[in-house]
Write a protein that holds these residues in place. Structure first.
Motif, PDB file in Angstrom:
ATOM      1  N   ASP A 257     -69.200  45.142  59.413  1.00 50.96           N
ATOM      2  CA  ASP A 257     -68.143  44.137  59.592  1.00 50.96           C
ATOM      3  C   ASP A 257     -67.827  43.524  58.227  1.00 50.96           C
ATOM      4  O   ASP A 257     -68.739  43.091  57.522  1.00 50.96           O
ATOM      5  CB  ASP A 257     -68.663  43.083  60.584  1.00 50.96           C
ATOM      6  N   ILE A 258     -66.547  43.533  57.858  1.00 51.13           N
ATOM      7  CA  ILE A 258     -66.165  43.026  56.531  1.00 51.13           C
ATOM      8  C   ILE A 258     -65.024  42.015  56.659  1.00 51.13           C
ATOM      9  O   ILE A 258     -63.847  42.386  56.632  1.00 51.13           O
ATOM     10  CB  ILE A 258     -65.743  44.191  55.594  1.00 51.13           C
ATOM     11  N   PRO A 259     -65.353  40.737  56.836  1.00 54.98           N
ATOM     12  CA  PRO A 259     -64.300  39.722  56.828  1.00 54.98           C
ATOM     13  C   PRO A 259     -63.804  39.494  55.395  1.00 54.98           C
ATOM     14  O   PRO A 259     -64.629  39.384  54.474  1.00 54.98           O
ATOM     15  CB  PRO A 259     -64.981  38.466  57.381  1.00 54.98           C
ATOM     16  N   ILE A 260     -62.483  39.453  55.238  1.00 53.71           N
ATOM     17  CA  ILE A 260     -61.885  39.287  53.908  1.00 53.71           C
ATOM     18  C   ILE A 260     -60.808  38.210  53.978  1.00 53.71           C
ATOM     19  O   ILE A 260     -60.032  38.181  54.924  1.00 53.71           O
ATOM     20  CB  ILE A 260     -61.211  40.601  53.436  1.00 53.71           C
ATOM     21  N   SER A 261     -60.774  37.345  52.967  1.00 52.04           N
ATOM     22  CA  SER A 261     -59.698  36.355  52.865  1.00 52.04           C
ATOM     23  C   SER A 261     -58.987  36.560  51.544  1.00 52.04           C
ATOM     24  O   SER A 261     -59.631  36.871  50.534  1.00 52.04           O
ATOM     25  CB  SER A 261     -60.257  34.935  52.924  1.00 52.04           C
ATOM     26  N   MET A 262     -57.668  36.371  51.553  1.00 50.46           N
ATOM     27  CA  MET A 262     -56.910  36.576  50.308  1.00 50.46           C
ATOM     28  C   MET A 262     -55.639  35.735  50.316  1.00 50.46           C
ATOM     29  O   MET A 262     -55.211  35.250  51.364  1.00 50.46           O
ATOM     30  CB  MET A 262     -56.578  38.052  50.130  1.00 50.46           C
ATOM     31  N   THR A 263     -55.045  35.608  49.135  1.00 53.30           N
ATOM     32  CA  THR A 263     -53.748  34.950  49.036  1.00 53.30           C
ATOM     33  C   THR A 263     -52.676  36.026  49.263  1.00 53.30           C
ATOM     34  O   THR A 263     -52.972  37.223  49.148  1.00 53.30           O
ATOM     35  CB  THR A 263     -53.570  34.307  47.639  1.00 53.30           C
ATOM     36  N   PRO A 264     -51.434  35.616  49.573  1.00 53.42           N
ATOM     37  CA  PRO A 264     -50.400  36.624  49.847  1.00 53.42           C
ATOM     38  C   PRO A 264     -50.131  37.549  48.653  1.00 53.42           C
ATOM     39  O   PRO A 264     -49.629  38.648  48.839  1.00 53.42           O
ATOM     40  CB  PRO A 264     -49.165  35.791  50.169  1.00 53.42           C
TER      41      PRO A 264
END
Ligand code: UDP
Length: 234
Positions: A179-186
């Motif tokens: 499982d790889i949760p990722i957060s990023m800017t647009p």
């Protein structure tokens, strides 16, 4: 890769149905709801306000303080109320995911409190919480360089899939689930990535590409919800 059948019939790169709403907690300075399938997160923002306890004040800038909480009734096995190791970890990674876009240097000695409540959980709650919190911060008028979008990508045996359900997270065939949760800017700057399991370098690059495409859709949903809240005010 095309052989794998998802339990709910979604395509490998297909997210669950998404909904977002801004302005759901009247007493908060900013608030939002983000729903992905059966996972629902609400976020309420208070501040910037004086940091207490006082010894935690930073005279150089304001700080963000997140509190993630999964409600007792959010899953069928009732969750013990209160702080757990898991909730402490998710609160911290939520702060780290959001901090890079916040411009809090004009608010020394203050804190922006973000309370995230998961009312229903079917995996991907940290991502839903970050998506809701990002909208709630914008709604509160906190100066931000951008929104933050978040999605989970999984490797089930050898197949990459986007936005896992709990049933998929528990998949136990072959190499098992990653499982790889990722957060990023647009604009594609990653502010958070966690990796629970095993994956090779090339496949991790594919994961990031898949997450970027999904995050574009999340961003559109967030933007629409924020626009709608402004239109409703007028
Ligand atoms: N979960 C649960 N009880 C718990 C913690 C988690 O039933 O005490 C379920 C819940 O559906 C959650 C999922 O397990 O969404 C996956 O949890 P994880 O820690 O991987 O975080 P998430 O994917 O929600 O960010």
């Amino acid at each position: 890769m095309t052989e794998f059948k998802r339990p709910d019939g979604r395509a490998l790169d297909e997210m669950r149905p998404v909904e977002a709403k801004v302005g759901i907690v009247p007493n908060a300075d900013g608030s939002a709801m983000y729903k992905s399938g059966d996972t629902v997160a609400i976020a309420a923002v208070y501040g910037p306000r004086k940091m207490h306890p006082q010894h935690q004040q930073d005279p150089e800038k304001g700080q963000i303080r997140c509190t993630y909480n999964m409600m007792s009734f959010s899953v069928s096995d009732r969750i013990r109320p209160g702080i757990s190791r898991r909730s402490t970890e998710i609160s911290k990674i939520t702060e780290w995911a959001l901090e890079p876009v916040l411009m809090l240097d004009k608010y020394p000695n203050t804190v922006v409190d973000v309370f995230i409540h998961i009312t229903q959980a079917d995996a991907g709650t940290r991502c839903a919480g970050i998506n809701a919190a990002s909208m709630a911060l914008a709604h509160a008028g906190i100066p931000m360089k951008n929104l933050v979008t978040s999605i989970s990508v999984g490797k089930l045996d050898k197949t990459l899939v986007v936005d896992l359900t709990k049933e998929e997270e528990d998949f136990e065939e072959g190499e098992g689930p990653t499982d790889i949760p990722i957060s990023m800017t647009p604009d594609g700057k990653i502010t958070h990535l966690q990796l629970d399991g095993k994956i090779g370098v090339q496949q991790l690059k594919d994961v990031v590409d898949m997450a970027k495409k999904a995050c574009e859709k999340v961003y559109d949903v967030q933007k629409d919800a924020l626009k709608k809240s402004i239109e409703e005010k007028q």
